[in-house]
Scaffold this motif. Structure first.
Motif, PDB file in Angstrom:
ATOM      1  N   SER A   1       0.832  -1.202   0.000  1.00 36.84           N
ATOM      2  CA  SER A   1       0.000   0.000   0.000  1.00 36.84           C
ATOM      3  C   SER A   1       0.864   1.250   0.000  1.00 36.84           C
ATOM      4  O   SER A   1       2.031   1.212   0.390  1.00 36.84           O
ATOM      5  N   GLY A   2       0.251   2.340  -0.411  1.00 35.54           N
ATOM      6  CA  GLY A   2       0.908   3.633  -0.373  1.00 35.54           C
ATOM      7  C   GLY A   2       1.878   3.830  -1.515  1.00 35.54           C
ATOM      8  O   GLY A   2       2.814   3.061  -1.685  1.00 35.54           O
ATOM      9  N   MET A   3       1.643   4.840  -2.330  1.00 36.71           N
ATOM     10  CA  MET A   3       2.519   5.124  -3.451  1.00 36.71           C
ATOM     11  C   MET A   3       3.462   6.262  -3.075  1.00 36.71           C
ATOM     12  O   MET A   3       3.096   7.179  -2.352  1.00 36.71           O
ATOM     13  N   GLY A   4       4.674   6.169  -3.574  1.00 32.94           N
ATOM     14  CA  GLY A   4       5.672   7.206  -3.328  1.00 32.94           C
ATOM     15  C   GLY A   4       6.713   7.198  -4.431  1.00 32.94           C
ATOM     16  O   GLY A   4       6.547   6.528  -5.458  1.00 32.94           O
ATOM     17  N   ALA A   5       7.788   7.942  -4.216  1.00 29.04           N
ATOM     18  CA  ALA A   5       8.847   8.036  -5.218  1.00 29.04           C
ATOM     19  C   ALA A   5      10.209   8.152  -4.551  1.00 29.04           C
ATOM     20  O   ALA A   5      10.339   8.731  -3.475  1.00 29.04           O
ATOM     21  N   PHE A   6      11.200   7.577  -5.205  1.00 25.87           N
ATOM     22  CA  PHE A   6      12.610   7.753  -4.808  1.00 25.87           C
ATOM     23  C   PHE A   6      13.252   8.675  -5.829  1.00 25.87           C
ATOM     24  O   PHE A   6      12.917   8.581  -7.008  1.00 25.87           O
ATOM     25  N   PRO A   7      14.160   9.536  -5.481  1.00 31.44           N
ATOM     26  CA  PRO A   7      14.603   9.778  -4.121  1.00 31.44           C
ATOM     27  C   PRO A   7      13.615  10.595  -3.309  1.00 31.44           C
ATOM     28  O   PRO A   7      13.732  10.675  -2.083  1.00 31.44           O
ATOM     29  N   GLY A   8      12.630  11.194  -3.950  1.00 28.19           N
ATOM     30  CA  GLY A   8      11.599  11.950  -3.237  1.00 28.19           C
ATOM     31  C   GLY A   8      10.664  12.596  -4.235  1.00 28.19           C
ATOM     32  O   GLY A   8      10.846  12.498  -5.451  1.00 28.19           O
ATOM     33  N   MET A   9       9.663  13.273  -3.729  1.00 28.64           N
ATOM     34  CA  MET A   9       8.642  13.861  -4.601  1.00 28.64           C
ATOM     35  C   MET A   9       9.159  15.075  -5.385  1.00 28.64           C
ATOM     36  O   MET A   9       8.578  15.433  -6.386  1.00 28.64           O
ATOM     37  N   LYS A  10      10.240  15.692  -4.947  1.00 27.88           N
ATOM     38  CA  LYS A  10      10.788  16.825  -5.699  1.00 27.88           C
ATOM     39  C   LYS A  10      11.472  16.367  -6.980  1.00 27.88           C
ATOM     40  O   LYS A  10      11.561  17.120  -7.938  1.00 27.88           O
TER      41      LYS A  10
ATOM     42  N   PRO B   1      11.113  12.788  -8.666  1.00 25.64           N
ATOM     43  CA  PRO B   1      10.727  11.370  -8.738  1.00 25.64           C
ATOM     44  C   PRO B   1      11.467  10.634  -9.853  1.00 25.64           C
ATOM     45  O   PRO B   1      11.327  10.966 -11.021  1.00 25.64           O
ATOM     46  N   ARG B   2      12.282   9.659  -9.475  1.00 23.23           N
ATOM     47  CA  ARG B   2      13.002   8.841 -10.461  1.00 23.23           C
ATOM     48  C   ARG B   2      12.400   7.433 -10.520  1.00 23.23           C
ATOM     49  O   ARG B   2      12.357   6.821 -11.564  1.00 23.23           O
ATOM     50  N   ILE B   3      11.981   6.931  -9.353  1.00 13.86           N
ATOM     51  CA  ILE B   3      11.364   5.604  -9.268  1.00 13.86           C
ATOM     52  C   ILE B   3      10.040   5.758  -8.538  1.00 13.86           C
ATOM     53  O   ILE B   3       9.995   6.318  -7.439  1.00 13.86           O
ATOM     54  N   VAL B   4       8.958   5.277  -9.156  1.00 13.40           N
ATOM     55  CA  VAL B   4       7.632   5.303  -8.529  1.00 13.40           C
ATOM     56  C   VAL B   4       7.403   3.927  -7.917  1.00 13.40           C
ATOM     57  O   VAL B   4       7.602   2.909  -8.586  1.00 13.40           O
ATOM     58  N   TRP B   5       7.000   3.904  -6.665  1.00 16.79           N
ATOM     59  CA  TRP B   5       6.876   2.639  -5.950  1.00 16.79           C
ATOM     60  C   TRP B   5       5.604   2.540  -5.130  1.00 16.79           C
ATOM     61  O   TRP B   5       4.953   3.532  -4.848  1.00 16.79           O
TER      62      TRP B   5
ATOM     63  N   ALA C   1       7.347   2.026 -11.779  1.00 13.57           N
ATOM     64  CA  ALA C   1       7.829   2.677 -12.994  1.00 13.57           C
ATOM     65  C   ALA C   1       9.108   3.444 -12.697  1.00 13.57           C
ATOM     66  O   ALA C   1       9.386   3.788 -11.542  1.00 13.57           O
ATOM     67  N   ARG C   2       9.845   3.709 -13.774  1.00 16.91           N
ATOM     68  CA  ARG C   2      11.033   4.549 -13.693  1.00 16.91           C
ATOM     69  C   ARG C   2      10.823   5.737 -14.615  1.00 16.91           C
ATOM     70  O   ARG C   2      10.200   5.599 -15.669  1.00 16.91           O
ATOM     71  N   THR C   3      11.367   6.874 -14.222  1.00 17.82           N
ATOM     72  CA  THR C   3      11.227   8.042 -15.080  1.00 17.82           C
ATOM     73  C   THR C   3      12.437   8.154 -15.994  1.00 17.82           C
ATOM     74  O   THR C   3      13.527   7.678 -15.668  1.00 17.82           O
ATOM     75  N   THR C   4      12.209   8.792 -17.134  1.00 17.79           N
ATOM     76  CA  THR C   4      13.309   9.125 -18.035  1.00 17.79           C
ATOM     77  C   THR C   4      13.454  10.634 -17.921  1.00 17.79           C
ATOM     78  O   THR C   4      13.886  11.118 -16.900  1.00 17.79           O
ATOM     79  N   TYR C   5      13.023  11.372 -18.898  1.00 12.75           N
ATOM     80  CA  TYR C   5      13.054  12.834 -18.799  1.00 12.75           C
ATOM     81  C   TYR C   5      11.651  13.342 -18.495  1.00 12.75           C
ATOM     82  O   TYR C   5      10.692  12.952 -19.171  1.00 12.75           O
TER      83      TYR C   5
END
Length: 181
Positions: free
Chosen positions: A73-82, A84-88, A125-129
């Motif tokens: 549960s709970g969605m977030g992002a690494f390294p952080g929301m400012k 987001p490189r990895i959505v988890w 997911a992972r972000t690109t640009y």
């Protein structure tokens, strides 16, 4: 050399929900992970000599952790929301026993201990640009699912996996699995 990691698989029953969540994030600059291969990485081993596999298998066979329930549960992002490189999706439950024992037994056969704090998660997911506008859209979407509950699963198996990277995404093969009592 083969690329390997130790993981906990996500139940098939969660794949449709994960796919639905990914569809809410879809847009430019995002590469979703195929829902059929999502997992919780317990320890990334990297490229290892195939001759070392029996030693790795013998080590993880020594795991002595009880099975446990885990809530996804709970969605977030690494390294952080400012940035987001990895959505988890978060994974709660007693992963500490598995993580600590894996770090210990695998360090004895030459794998470095991870210095970063272990945060059990499922990569969506992972972000690109990301343009500034797209980043704001993605952050807003992630925030809207920060309390979303995928469900409860029982962690009763840990798997040693081989990862083959291809242009269409990774292909995972289970090399060995350990059942937890």
């Amino acid at each position: 050399m083969i690329r390997t990691f130790v993981a906990v698989d996500i139940p098939v029953e969660f794949h449709a929900t994960i796919s639905m969540l990914q569809s809410k994030l879809i847009g430019s600059g995002l590469r979703p992970v195929d829902p059929s291969i999502v997992h919780i990485t317990m320890k990334f081993l990297g490229d290892v000599d195939e001759a070392k596999l029996p030693e790795i298998i013998a080590a993880i066979d020594r795991l002595d952790c009880p099975s446990f329930d885990s809530r996804i549960s709970g969605m977030g992002a690494f390294p952080g929301m400012k940035n987001p490189r990895i959505v988890w999706l978060g994974a709660s439950g007693d992963y500490s026993c598995l993580h600590e024992q894996l770090e210990d037994i695998l360090s004895r056969i030459g794998f470095k201990k991870e210095l970063r704090k272990f945060i059990p998660h499922v990569t969506l997911a992972r972000t690109t640009y990301l343009s500034h506008v797209r980043k704001k859209e993605l952050v807003s979407a992630i925030d809207s699912f920060r309390d979303f509950d995928v469900g409860l699963m029982n962690v009763h198996t840990v798997k040693l996996k081989k990862s083959t990277l291809t242009p269409k995404g990774p292909i995972y093969e289970t090399l060995h699995e350990v059942d937890l009592p």
